[in-house]
Design a protein around this motif. Sequence first.
Motif, PDB file in Angstrom:
ATOM      1  N   SER A   1     -46.810 -52.976  57.795  1.00 25.25           N
ATOM      2  CA  SER A   1     -47.040 -51.580  57.439  1.00 25.25           C
ATOM      3  C   SER A   1     -45.753 -50.938  56.925  1.00 25.25           C
ATOM      4  O   SER A   1     -45.761 -50.219  55.912  1.00 25.25           O
ATOM      5  CB  SER A   1     -47.566 -50.816  58.653  1.00 25.25           C
ATOM      6  OG  SER A   1     -47.654 -49.427  58.369  1.00 25.25           O
ATOM      7  N   ALA A   2     -44.651 -51.193  57.613  1.00 27.12           N
ATOM      8  CA  ALA A   2     -43.366 -50.636  57.179  1.00 27.12           C
ATOM      9  C   ALA A   2     -42.982 -51.186  55.804  1.00 27.12           C
ATOM     10  O   ALA A   2     -42.500 -50.444  54.937  1.00 27.12           O
ATOM     11  CB  ALA A   2     -42.283 -50.960  58.205  1.00 27.12           C
ATOM     12  N   HIS A   3     -43.195 -52.479  55.601  1.00 33.81           N
ATOM     13  CA  HIS A   3     -42.878 -53.082  54.296  1.00 33.81           C
ATOM     14  C   HIS A   3     -43.683 -52.427  53.185  1.00 33.81           C
ATOM     15  O   HIS A   3     -43.143 -52.108  52.108  1.00 33.81           O
ATOM     16  CB  HIS A   3     -43.168 -54.588  54.330  1.00 33.81           C
ATOM     17  CG  HIS A   3     -43.076 -55.231  52.979  1.00 33.81           C
ATOM     18  ND1 HIS A   3     -41.875 -55.538  52.383  1.00 33.81           N
ATOM     19  CD2 HIS A   3     -44.050 -55.599  52.100  1.00 33.81           C
ATOM     20  CE1 HIS A   3     -42.104 -56.076  51.195  1.00 33.81           C
ATOM     21  NE2 HIS A   3     -43.411 -56.127  50.997  1.00 33.81           N
TER      22      HIS A   3
ATOM     23  N   THR B   1     -43.903 -48.735  48.469  1.00 38.59           N
ATOM     24  CA  THR B   1     -44.368 -47.513  47.802  1.00 38.59           C
ATOM     25  C   THR B   1     -43.196 -46.585  47.492  1.00 38.59           C
ATOM     26  O   THR B   1     -43.116 -45.997  46.398  1.00 38.59           O
ATOM     27  CB  THR B   1     -45.398 -46.790  48.692  1.00 38.59           C
ATOM     28  OG1 THR B   1     -46.516 -47.652  48.918  1.00 38.59           O
ATOM     29  CG2 THR B   1     -45.878 -45.502  48.032  1.00 38.59           C
ATOM     30  N   LEU B   2     -42.283 -46.454  48.445  1.00 37.15           N
ATOM     31  CA  LEU B   2     -41.104 -45.613  48.233  1.00 37.15           C
ATOM     32  C   LEU B   2     -40.236 -46.141  47.097  1.00 37.15           C
ATOM     33  O   LEU B   2     -39.718 -45.365  46.282  1.00 37.15           O
ATOM     34  CB  LEU B   2     -40.279 -45.535  49.521  1.00 37.15           C
ATOM     35  CG  LEU B   2     -40.650 -44.449  50.517  1.00 37.15           C
ATOM     36  CD1 LEU B   2     -39.917 -44.673  51.834  1.00 37.15           C
ATOM     37  CD2 LEU B   2     -40.312 -43.065  49.951  1.00 37.15           C
ATOM     38  N   ALA B   3     -40.064 -47.463  47.047  1.00 42.21           N
ATOM     39  CA  ALA B   3     -39.237 -48.057  45.998  1.00 42.21           C
ATOM     40  C   ALA B   3     -39.823 -47.754  44.619  1.00 42.21           C
ATOM     41  O   ALA B   3     -39.086 -47.411  43.679  1.00 42.21           O
ATOM     42  CB  ALA B   3     -39.118 -49.567  46.218  1.00 42.21           C
TER      43      ALA B   3
ATOM     44  N   ASN C   1     -36.911 -55.754  51.283  1.00 47.67           N
ATOM     45  CA  ASN C   1     -36.728 -57.210  51.220  1.00 47.67           C
ATOM     46  C   ASN C   1     -36.537 -57.813  52.609  1.00 47.67           C
ATOM     47  O   ASN C   1     -37.019 -58.906  52.896  1.00 47.67           O
ATOM     48  CB  ASN C   1     -35.527 -57.549  50.334  1.00 47.67           C
ATOM     49  CG  ASN C   1     -35.747 -57.143  48.886  1.00 47.67           C
ATOM     50  OD1 ASN C   1     -36.896 -56.995  48.440  1.00 47.67           O
ATOM     51  ND2 ASN C   1     -34.663 -56.952  48.144  1.00 47.67           N
ATOM     52  N   ALA C   2     -35.842 -57.071  53.477  1.00 50.71           N
ATOM     53  CA  ALA C   2     -35.591 -57.578  54.830  1.00 50.71           C
ATOM     54  C   ALA C   2     -36.880 -57.727  55.617  1.00 50.71           C
ATOM     55  O   ALA C   2     -36.987 -58.619  56.473  1.00 50.71           O
ATOM     56  CB  ALA C   2     -34.633 -56.640  55.571  1.00 50.71           C
ATOM     57  N   THR C   3     -37.868 -56.870  55.328  1.00 53.23           N
ATOM     58  CA  THR C   3     -39.134 -56.943  56.061  1.00 53.23           C
ATOM     59  C   THR C   3     -40.113 -57.933  55.435  1.00 53.23           C
ATOM     60  O   THR C   3     -41.236 -58.084  55.917  1.00 53.23           O
ATOM     61  CB  THR C   3     -39.810 -55.557  56.124  1.00 53.23           C
ATOM     62  OG1 THR C   3     -39.986 -55.043  54.794  1.00 53.23           O
ATOM     63  CG2 THR C   3     -38.971 -54.594  56.950  1.00 53.23           C
ATOM     64  N   ALA C   4     -39.680 -58.603  54.379  1.00 54.73           N
ATOM     65  CA  ALA C   4     -40.572 -59.562  53.718  1.00 54.73           C
ATOM     66  C   ALA C   4     -40.013 -60.969  53.684  1.00 54.73           C
ATOM     67  O   ALA C   4     -40.771 -61.945  53.642  1.00 54.73           O
ATOM     68  CB  ALA C   4     -40.865 -59.099  52.287  1.00 54.73           C
TER      69      ALA C   4
ATOM     70  N   PRO D   1     -41.187 -38.875  52.105  1.00 50.45           N
ATOM     71  CA  PRO D   1     -41.851 -39.237  53.376  1.00 50.45           C
ATOM     72  C   PRO D   1     -41.073 -40.298  54.137  1.00 50.45           C
ATOM     73  O   PRO D   1     -40.547 -41.249  53.555  1.00 50.45           O
ATOM     74  CB  PRO D   1     -43.217 -39.780  52.928  1.00 50.45           C
ATOM     75  CG  PRO D   1     -43.015 -40.201  51.505  1.00 50.45           C
ATOM     76  CD  PRO D   1     -42.012 -39.244  50.934  1.00 50.45           C
ATOM     77  N   ALA D   2     -40.989 -40.095  55.453  1.00 47.46           N
ATOM     78  CA  ALA D   2     -40.325 -41.087  56.304  1.00 47.46           C
ATOM     79  C   ALA D   2     -41.225 -42.312  56.476  1.00 47.46           C
ATOM     80  O   ALA D   2     -42.433 -42.263  56.263  1.00 47.46           O
ATOM     81  CB  ALA D   2     -40.003 -40.469  57.660  1.00 47.46           C
ATOM     82  N   VAL D   3     -40.602 -43.407  56.868  1.00 48.31           N
ATOM     83  CA  VAL D   3     -41.327 -44.666  57.090  1.00 48.31           C
ATOM     84  C   VAL D   3     -41.733 -44.732  58.560  1.00 48.31           C
ATOM     85  O   VAL D   3     -40.884 -44.644  59.453  1.00 48.31           O
ATOM     86  CB  VAL D   3     -40.460 -45.877  56.719  1.00 48.31           C
ATOM     87  CG1 VAL D   3     -41.198 -47.173  57.018  1.00 48.31           C
ATOM     88  CG2 VAL D   3     -40.066 -45.802  55.248  1.00 48.31           C
TER      89      VAL D   3
END
Length: 222
Positions: free
Chosen positions: A112-114, A119-121, A142-145, A216-218
């Motif tokens: 979900s965070a990724h 979306t933010l990127a 990238n770190a979350t993927a 928006p915050a993550v």
Amino acid sequence: LRPVERLSAAPGMHRLVWNLRYARPQAISYDYAIAAVFGEDTPTAVDGPFVLPGIYSIVLTVNGQQYRAPLVVQLDPRVHTSGADLRALLDFSQSLCGALERASATYQVEKSAHDQLETLARRLTVGHGDRELLRSVEKLRNATAEHGDDTDLGAISGRISAIEADTESADLAPTPADEEVFGKESKALDQAVRAWRADQSSIRALNVRLRHARLPAVDTAG
């Protein structure tokens, strides 16, 4: 997945078949056994552990009123495994299921965070203009993927599922080899969870910058 069978609340008599198992653990993914038949409602693996022989209660609740009936589960007469070994098998299977659920819960929150970071990127790339903030978002995206095999939650979950399938294939206590392999996978899962917690800390710091930029915050709580 084969849907969970539920007892109908419609008037009349109904039959519900219990597979003598505890509830299926929540896992990242499920698979079919090699004997699966297409279109024949084949159950998927991993499933919940088998219950121990003993006396259980069937409880039917209707309009707040409970009706109970005993159910006796007996050991297959062809099986001569001791009660202690069956208990050891159940305890081991429940530990495996707990690890699968822990991996799944972490995976869902991380994914979900990724997706939010992705979306933010895109949003920052199109028109916000803060290149430094974009680089920070992309780094965490990238770190979350990107994970090595030792910290990839999907790979760890798959290996634990394989241990569970092997354990459930016989009415015997877990072997030392099974316990050793699970011990290694438990350490890998601990490492993966620690890596995600480190990413969570970085995302919380990023969220401060996102709020200042009116973005928006993550959400890392799932």
